[in-house]
Write an enzyme that holds these catalytic residues in place. Structure first.
Site, PDB file in Angstrom:
ATOM      1  N   SER A 187       0.803  -1.225   0.000  1.00  0.00           N
ATOM      2  CA  SER A 187       0.000   0.000   0.000  1.00  0.00           C
ATOM      3  C   SER A 187       0.836   1.276   0.000  1.00  0.00           C
ATOM      4  O   SER A 187       0.317   2.337  -0.345  1.00  0.00           O
ATOM      5  CB  SER A 187      -0.909   0.009   1.233  1.00  0.00           C
ATOM      6  OG  SER A 187      -0.146  -0.151   2.416  1.00  0.00           O
TER       7      SER A 187
ATOM      8  N   ASP B 165      -2.987   7.812   8.314  1.00  0.00           N
ATOM      9  CA  ASP B 165      -3.923   6.927   9.002  1.00  0.00           C
ATOM     10  C   ASP B 165      -3.132   5.972   9.896  1.00  0.00           C
ATOM     11  O   ASP B 165      -1.947   6.208  10.153  1.00  0.00           O
ATOM     12  CB  ASP B 165      -4.841   6.194   8.003  1.00  0.00           C
ATOM     13  CG  ASP B 165      -4.080   5.226   7.095  1.00  0.00           C
ATOM     14  OD1 ASP B 165      -2.873   4.972   7.330  1.00  0.00           O
ATOM     15  OD2 ASP B 165      -4.696   4.724   6.136  1.00  0.00           O
TER      16      ASP B 165
ATOM     17  N   HIS C  80      -0.214   4.509   7.417  1.00  0.00           N
ATOM     18  CA  HIS C  80       0.461   5.129   6.270  1.00  0.00           C
ATOM     19  C   HIS C  80       0.888   6.568   6.510  1.00  0.00           C
ATOM     20  O   HIS C  80       0.201   7.312   7.200  1.00  0.00           O
ATOM     21  CB  HIS C  80      -0.463   5.078   5.051  1.00  0.00           C
ATOM     22  CG  HIS C  80      -0.932   3.701   4.740  1.00  0.00           C
ATOM     23  ND1 HIS C  80      -2.187   3.251   5.078  1.00  0.00           N
ATOM     24  CD2 HIS C  80      -0.303   2.661   4.159  1.00  0.00           C
ATOM     25  CE1 HIS C  80      -2.313   1.991   4.708  1.00  0.00           C
ATOM     26  NE2 HIS C  80      -1.189   1.600   4.147  1.00  0.00           N
TER      27      HIS C  80
END
Ligand SMILES: *[C@@H]1O[C@H](CO)[C@@H](O)[C@H](O)[C@H]1NC(C)=O
Ligand SMILES: CC(=O)N[C@H]1CO[C@H](CO)[C@@H](O)[C@@H]1O
Length: 356
Positions: A39, A321, A324
């Site tokens: 991600s 978040d 990340h």
């Protein structure tokens, strides 16, 4: 999973066959950049998958041009975008799955982004969230793109292009976090065992890419994953989860050796390894609490449209978040990777690798 994707892949293949050769781009076009991993680099592959690890909802993308969510796991541009900008692109090349069934031939030779949120080095990593593209499948997808390029321009030119392309990979942290139980932390031997399994599997994947023709590898080592909000809130004193940091550090150390070994085993192979663990970025007012999320450190629950609190000054936050970095952090990380000293990127930085 490979069988599941064979339909869309075939469509992509036909499109490539119909498209003009990249030779028409002109000799001054920079070589492509290919992104693989998790991600940290995903620019929308997971939008096409059945998974909880999907972020094509606001407030993700709130600082992206147009303020729209794209599937990037941050508030704006991510590390793939900033790296792409360093090598002269507008932002990351498109997500592989976004190319299926589209007229993409003008962009494909700038590169393709195969990264998928939740994925890891091991096949089963991330399956708790649903589907993802494990590293092995990403490499398979790359092979299909490459094979079709070969049909267009012939093997010699395709190989020459690959030899100049950058292969940028971020993976490993999901494997480690999902094999870690905070209430029953691994022994030192168990940590080494996990790291050895990950490193040897990673090494085999890098060798596959080399066998296809990849030569320039830009590898992201792990940062202090025990300090991300999703881990920190689980420490009663609010400190980092030190056991997890310890595994990440061992992984970085072993992978640094693996990269060095590979470069002596594989003729013409070059690399740059970002020792994320050693990098400390300064200048953030808030280094611990996530900008978007809920619970302690905004790390207990995911950032979501309704349930989350959103910080006011996003550029003051290191973490977007629970997992990340923010866009600001991503920009600073890329600056270190691309221009940094051998203390942080060994043996050369990404710019030297790109220019080599
Ligand atoms: C929690 O944080 C403290 C520092 O505040 C640290 O000493 C301790 O090792 C951490 N606990 C765990 C389980 O990592
Ligand atoms: C010759 C060759 O490798 N063609 C491939 C083009 O891409 C499609 C799917 O991406 C493959 O199915 C073909 O085999």
């Amino acid at each position: 999973m490979a069988a599941y994707w064979s339909g869309p892949l075939l469509v992509l293949g036909l499109l490539i066959l119909q498209s003009p050769s990249w030779a028409v781009q002109g000799d001054d076009a920079p070589p492509p950049v290919f992104f693989f991993g998790d991600s940290i680099l995903d620019v929308g592959n997971n939008n096409y998958l059945d998974t909880q690890a999907k972020v094509n909802v606001t407030p993700y993308g709130i600082d992206f041009p147009g303020g729209r969510p794209t599937g990037r796991f941050t508030n704006g541009l991510n590390i793939a975008d900033f790296l792409a900008m360093e090598v002269g692109l507008k932002r990351s090349p498109p997500a592989f799955l976004s190319l299926v069934g589209r007229d993409f031939h003008k962009r494909v030779f700038q590169g393709v982004n195969f990264a998928s949120g939740g994925s890891g080095i091991l096949e089963k990593t991330g399956s708790i969230f649903g589907q993802n593209l494990p590293l092995s499948l990403q490499i398979f997808q790359f092979t299909t793109v490459y094979n079709n390029c070969t049909i267009r321009v012939g093997e010699a030119q395709a190989q020459a292009m690959l030899a100049n392309s950058l292969f940028f990979i971020s993976t490993g942290s999901n494997d480690i976090m999902q094999n870690f139980n905070p209430s029953n932390p691994p022994t030192s031997d168990q940590k080494d065992e996990l790291v050895a399994t990950l490193a040897s599997t990673y090494k085999a994947h890098l060798q596959e890419l080399y066998n296809i023709g990849a030569r320039k590898f830009a590898i992201l080592g792990l940062s202090k994953i025990g300090c991300i909000p999703s881990q920190r809130w689980q420490n009663e004193t609010g400190g980092c989860m030190e056991e997890l940091n310890d595994v990440a550090l061992r992984f970085d150390n072993v992978m640094e050796n693996v990269m060095c070994q590979l470069s002596s085993e594989l003729s013409g192979m070059k690399y740059s390894f970002y020792v994320g663990f050693d990098v400390f970025l300064d200048g953030f007012a808030e280094m611990e609490i996530a900008c978007c999320g809920s619970g302690k450190f905004n790390g207990e629950a995911p950032c979501s449209p309704k349930a989350s609190s959103l910080c006011a000054e996003r550029r003051d936050y290191y973490y977007w978040d629970a997992y990340h970095p923010t866009q600001t952090t991503a920009r600073m990380v890329v600056d270190v990777m691309y221009n940094g000293s051998p203390q942080y990127v060994v043996p050369i930085n990404f710019k030297q690798l790109w220019m080599s």
